[in-house]
Design a protein around this motif. Structure first.
Motif, PDB file in Angstrom:
ATOM      1  N   VAL A 141       0.858  -1.187   0.000  1.00  0.00           N
ATOM      2  CA  VAL A 141       0.000   0.000   0.000  1.00  0.00           C
ATOM      3  C   VAL A 141       0.892   1.233   0.000  1.00  0.00           C
ATOM      4  N   LEU A 142       0.862   1.989  -1.091  1.00  0.00           N
ATOM      5  CA  LEU A 142       1.589   3.245  -1.184  1.00  0.00           C
ATOM      6  C   LEU A 142       0.608   4.340  -0.789  1.00  0.00           C
ATOM      7  N   ALA A 143       0.799   4.878   0.412  1.00  0.00           N
ATOM      8  CA  ALA A 143      -0.211   5.752   1.015  1.00  0.00           C
ATOM      9  C   ALA A 143       0.353   7.137   1.250  1.00  0.00           C
ATOM     10  N   GLY A 144      -0.177   8.121   0.527  1.00  0.00           N
ATOM     11  CA  GLY A 144       0.271   9.496   0.713  1.00  0.00           C
ATOM     12  C   GLY A 144      -0.213  10.082   2.022  1.00  0.00           C
ATOM     13  N   ALA A 145       0.335  11.233   2.373  1.00  0.00           N
ATOM     14  CA  ALA A 145      -0.030  11.908   3.622  1.00  0.00           C
ATOM     15  C   ALA A 145      -1.524  12.208   3.647  1.00  0.00           C
ATOM     16  N   GLY A 146      -2.163  11.896   4.787  1.00  0.00           N
ATOM     17  CA  GLY A 146      -3.575  12.238   4.976  1.00  0.00           C
ATOM     18  C   GLY A 146      -4.547  11.419   4.166  1.00  0.00           C
ATOM     19  N   THR A 147      -4.123  10.239   3.688  1.00  0.00           N
ATOM     20  CA  THR A 147      -4.998   9.453   2.811  1.00  0.00           C
ATOM     21  C   THR A 147      -5.731   8.335   3.544  1.00  0.00           C
ATOM     22  N   GLY A 148      -5.594   8.257   4.863  1.00  0.00           N
ATOM     23  CA  GLY A 148      -6.345   7.275   5.635  1.00  0.00           C
ATOM     24  C   GLY A 148      -5.727   5.889   5.639  1.00  0.00           C
ATOM     25  N   LYS A 149      -4.407   5.805   5.689  1.00  0.00           N
ATOM     26  CA  LYS A 149      -3.745   4.501   5.643  1.00  0.00           C
ATOM     27  C   LYS A 149      -4.055   3.666   6.885  1.00  0.00           C
ATOM     28  N   THR A 150      -4.054   4.310   8.072  1.00  0.00           N
ATOM     29  CA  THR A 150      -4.338   3.552   9.289  1.00  0.00           C
ATOM     30  C   THR A 150      -5.768   3.031   9.262  1.00  0.00           C
ATOM     31  N   ARG A 151      -6.675   3.842   8.762  1.00  0.00           N
ATOM     32  CA  ARG A 151      -8.070   3.412   8.603  1.00  0.00           C
ATOM     33  C   ARG A 151      -8.140   2.186   7.686  1.00  0.00           C
ATOM     34  N   ALA A 152      -7.401   2.249   6.580  1.00  0.00           N
ATOM     35  CA  ALA A 152      -7.448   1.153   5.611  1.00  0.00           C
ATOM     36  C   ALA A 152      -6.915  -0.146   6.209  1.00  0.00           C
ATOM     37  N   ILE A 153      -5.779  -0.093   6.886  1.00  0.00           N
ATOM     38  CA  ILE A 153      -5.182  -1.347   7.368  1.00  0.00           C
ATOM     39  C   ILE A 153      -5.924  -1.908   8.579  1.00  0.00           C
ATOM     40  N   THR A 154      -6.465  -1.030   9.437  1.00  0.00           N
ATOM     41  CA  THR A 154      -7.228  -1.559  10.573  1.00  0.00           C
ATOM     42  C   THR A 154      -8.541  -2.174  10.101  1.00  0.00           C
ATOM     43  N   HIS A 155      -9.183  -1.543   9.121  1.00  0.00           N
ATOM     44  CA  HIS A 155     -10.419  -2.123   8.575  1.00  0.00           C
ATOM     45  C   HIS A 155     -10.110  -3.419   7.816  1.00  0.00           C
ATOM     46  N   ARG A 156      -8.961  -3.486   7.171  1.00  0.00           N
ATOM     47  CA  ARG A 156      -8.568  -4.718   6.490  1.00  0.00           C
ATOM     48  C   ARG A 156      -8.440  -5.860   7.500  1.00  0.00           C
ATOM     49  N   ILE A 157      -7.739  -5.595   8.602  1.00  0.00           N
ATOM     50  CA  ILE A 157      -7.561  -6.635   9.619  1.00  0.00           C
ATOM     51  C   ILE A 157      -8.911  -7.026  10.224  1.00  0.00           C
ATOM     52  N   ALA A 158      -9.726  -6.011  10.553  1.00  0.00           N
ATOM     53  CA  ALA A 158     -11.038  -6.299  11.154  1.00  0.00           C
ATOM     54  C   ALA A 158     -11.918  -7.090  10.197  1.00  0.00           C
ATOM     55  N   HIS A 159     -11.872  -6.746   8.910  1.00  0.00           N
ATOM     56  CA  HIS A 159     -12.651  -7.489   7.909  1.00  0.00           C
ATOM     57  C   HIS A 159     -12.152  -8.929   7.816  1.00  0.00           C
ATOM     58  N   GLY A 160     -10.833  -9.109   7.874  1.00  0.00           N
ATOM     59  CA  GLY A 160     -10.273 -10.454   7.834  1.00  0.00           C
ATOM     60  C   GLY A 160     -10.712 -11.292   9.022  1.00  0.00           C
TER      61      GLY A 160
END
Length: 558
Positions: free
Chosen positions: A28-47
């Motif tokens: 995941v190439l995540a620029g500043a302020g793009t919600g990377k922590t949101r994306a990875i925590t939701h990925r783990i929770a979805h898994g």
């Protein structure tokens, strides 16, 4: 709608793509302020919720205890409480302590709290005399050598490209490091880097240890992957073995710790290392208004690995401004006056930051703000939960949790704080104001708790935050070096000292060093949500300075 759909529906298209990509290597190439922590925590929770992940077999790795604590908190809120979030060092130390008695026998080597005292003893044993700054420089060299996975012999061959601490020859620097290693071995001690090295070696040479660890942890997520060192990368590969269920997240434009051995090369060549890797880009910036995003993009245009951010917030916003002052004190007074005006207009003090390149710049801004009665928090100074007054308050609240009490949580906590001198109204005086703001921050945490939270749950939350150094927000302006501000954001950011010799710093002379300073400026720019105000000092005579080249590169004066 079931809970799995609710998790995915909260994401934008690219974030959702990340969350649904649960197996195999993912970059995941995540620029500043793009919600990377949101994306990875939701990925783990979805898994976890979809049954693909057993939460006990997931390890989320990041670089600071604070970041790990925040990850753990978000995962808990998403229903993935069983997932472990740790730093590289925290995870490695736990595993080393567990396996050492089985493999080597006896307890694992004792952890060294810091290197400087032992470095000083090594220097003294060699009959040398050095000041504190040189000792700290040697400690930093030891760290760099170890995370770069260099033997003393290989390190000695690289010394022509390294800055030698003052008062030492290259040969003496190697001798000090050799003596330092001997002292640790004699005392059965290990430093932070040794923990990673010892565990990596154990995983590579002891099949039964590797089997147990790989059985325990099946799925890995690594945040801030642009900051991984060769040693951390080696540990990750040892954890994985032949598997490739790993998701890495990072931004090459935010690589600002190269001096500690961090490198973005592992992020940028992830696809070569894992040919099956899926690469997903996050470029929708939800943090900053368009004028701030525009200058950030211009600054990093055509740089290796740079992402093109797209501002998602509506509303125009003002173009970042630049102001040039005659002297340092003029700059400090003007910035403090500007901040006072912003607070008077309704901007909370906690939503304002003053960022600078070196810690030595902070004192004059702190003084100018305090003179105006504005609360100040120097980021990177004493940790919130290490304060004596906060420790006392937490102990009192912990005591209240042992007693059955049907009163509302706010009343229980406020009464406990009043018992140690807290009042509803802010006192006069800087010292008293600092203490009041710290205790008020504890009380403000009550409002962040879910409805119906009792004193026992609140007490447990405080203890969890204390262990993870997950600090509450203080009602004070933040003063911070840019390095320490990474990962944070404010409504209004004053970036000060924007001159040649400060940013870029004077000792950055080659292209590689200048690139690192440019990335540091990019990190500073992208901390601002609504307003970014930049300033510098011209000086006079031999102390005359020029505006930073990065101001023109970003088009701020154009």
């Amino acid at each position: 709608m079931n809970s799995r759909d609710a998790i995915l529906d909260a994401l934008d298209p690219e974030q959702r793509e990340i969350a649904e990509c649960l197996r195999g290597p993912v970059s995941v190439l995540a620029g500043a302020g793009t919600g990377k922590t949101r994306a990875i925590t939701h990925r783990i929770a979805h898994g976890v919720r979809s049954g693909v992940y057993d939460p006990q077999r997931v390890l989320a790795v990041t670089f600071t205890r604070k970041a790990a604590g925040e990850l753990q908190g978000r995962l808990r809120a998403l229903g993935a409480a069983g997932v472990r979030a740790q730093t590289f060092h925290g995870a490695a130390l736990a595993q080393l302590n567990h396996f050492w008695p089985q493999v080597v026998g006896g307890p694992a080597p004792r952890m060294l709290a810091g290197k400087v005292a032992t470095v000083s003893q090594a220097v003294e044993a060699l009959g040398l005399r050095l000041g504190g700054e040189a000792l700290r420089d040697i400690a930093a060299e030891i760290e760099w050598r170890k995370v770069s996975m260099l033997s003393l012999e290989a390190y000695a061959e690289r010394l022509a490209t390294r800055a030698i601490p003052q008062g030492l020859t290259p040969e003496q620097l190697v001798d000090v490091q050799r003596k330092y290693a001997e002292l640790l071995e004699e005392r059965r001690q290990a430093d932070f880097e040794d923990v990673l090295m010892l565990l990596t070696g154990m995983l590579e040479t002891e099949p039964r240890v590797a089997l147990q660890v790989r059985e325990q942890y099946r799925f890995f997520t690594v945040d801030e992957y642009q900051d991984v060192s060769p040693l951390q990368h080696a540990l990750l590969r040892a954890w994985l073995g032949e598997r490739d269920d790993v998701c890495v997240v990072g931004d090459a434009s935010q690589t600002i710790y190269s001096f500690t051995g961090a490198t973005s090369s592992f992020l940028l060549r992830f696809g070569s290392e894992f040919p099956r890797a899926r690469e997903i880009r996050l470029e929708r910036n939800y943090r900053s208004l368009e004028p701030i995003v525009r200058v950030a993009n211009r600054l990093m245009r055509d740089r290796p690995g740079a992402l093109r951010l797209h501002a998602m917030r509506e509303g125009g916003g003002e173009k970042p401004g630049f102001e040039w002052f005659a002297g340092d004190q003029d700059e400090a007074e003007a910035v403090a006056e500007s901040i006072a005006g912003a607070i008077a207009s309704g901007v909370p003090a906690a939503e304002i930051a003053v960022l600078y390149r070196t810690n030595s710049q902070s004192a004059r801004f702190e003084e100018a703000l305090r003179k105006r009665g504005i609360g100040v928090r120097v980021h990177g100074a004493q940790r919130f939960f290490d304060r004596a007054d906060v420790r006392q308050a937490v102990m009192l609240i912990r005591g209240e949790s042992k007693v059955a009490d049907s009163r509302p949580l706010f009343q229980i906590v406020s009464d406990a704080l009043r018992a140690i001198g807290w009042t509803a109204n802010a006192p006069e005086g800087a010292a008293q104001r600092d203490r009041w703001e710290a205790l008020s921050a504890l009380l403000a945490l009550v409002d962040e708790m879910p409805p119906g939270t009792g004193i026992v749950e609140f007490s447990d939350e405080l203890i969890a935050r204390q262990r993870a150094h997950h600090e509450p927000t203080l009602d004070a302006v933040t003063l911070s070096a840019i390095h320490a501000a990474k990962g944070l954001e404010w409504s209004l950011v004053h970036l000060v000292g924007m001159t040649e010799g400060l940013l870029p710093i004077a000792h950055a002379v080659d292209d590689e060093a200048i690139d690192e300073e440019r990335r540091l400026a990019y990190v500073a720019f992208t901390r601002a949500r609504d307003r970014l105000l930049i300033s510098g000092v011209s000086g006079t005579g031999r102390a005359a300075r020029e505006p930073s080249r990065f101001i023109a590169e970003a088009g701020i004066l154009g």
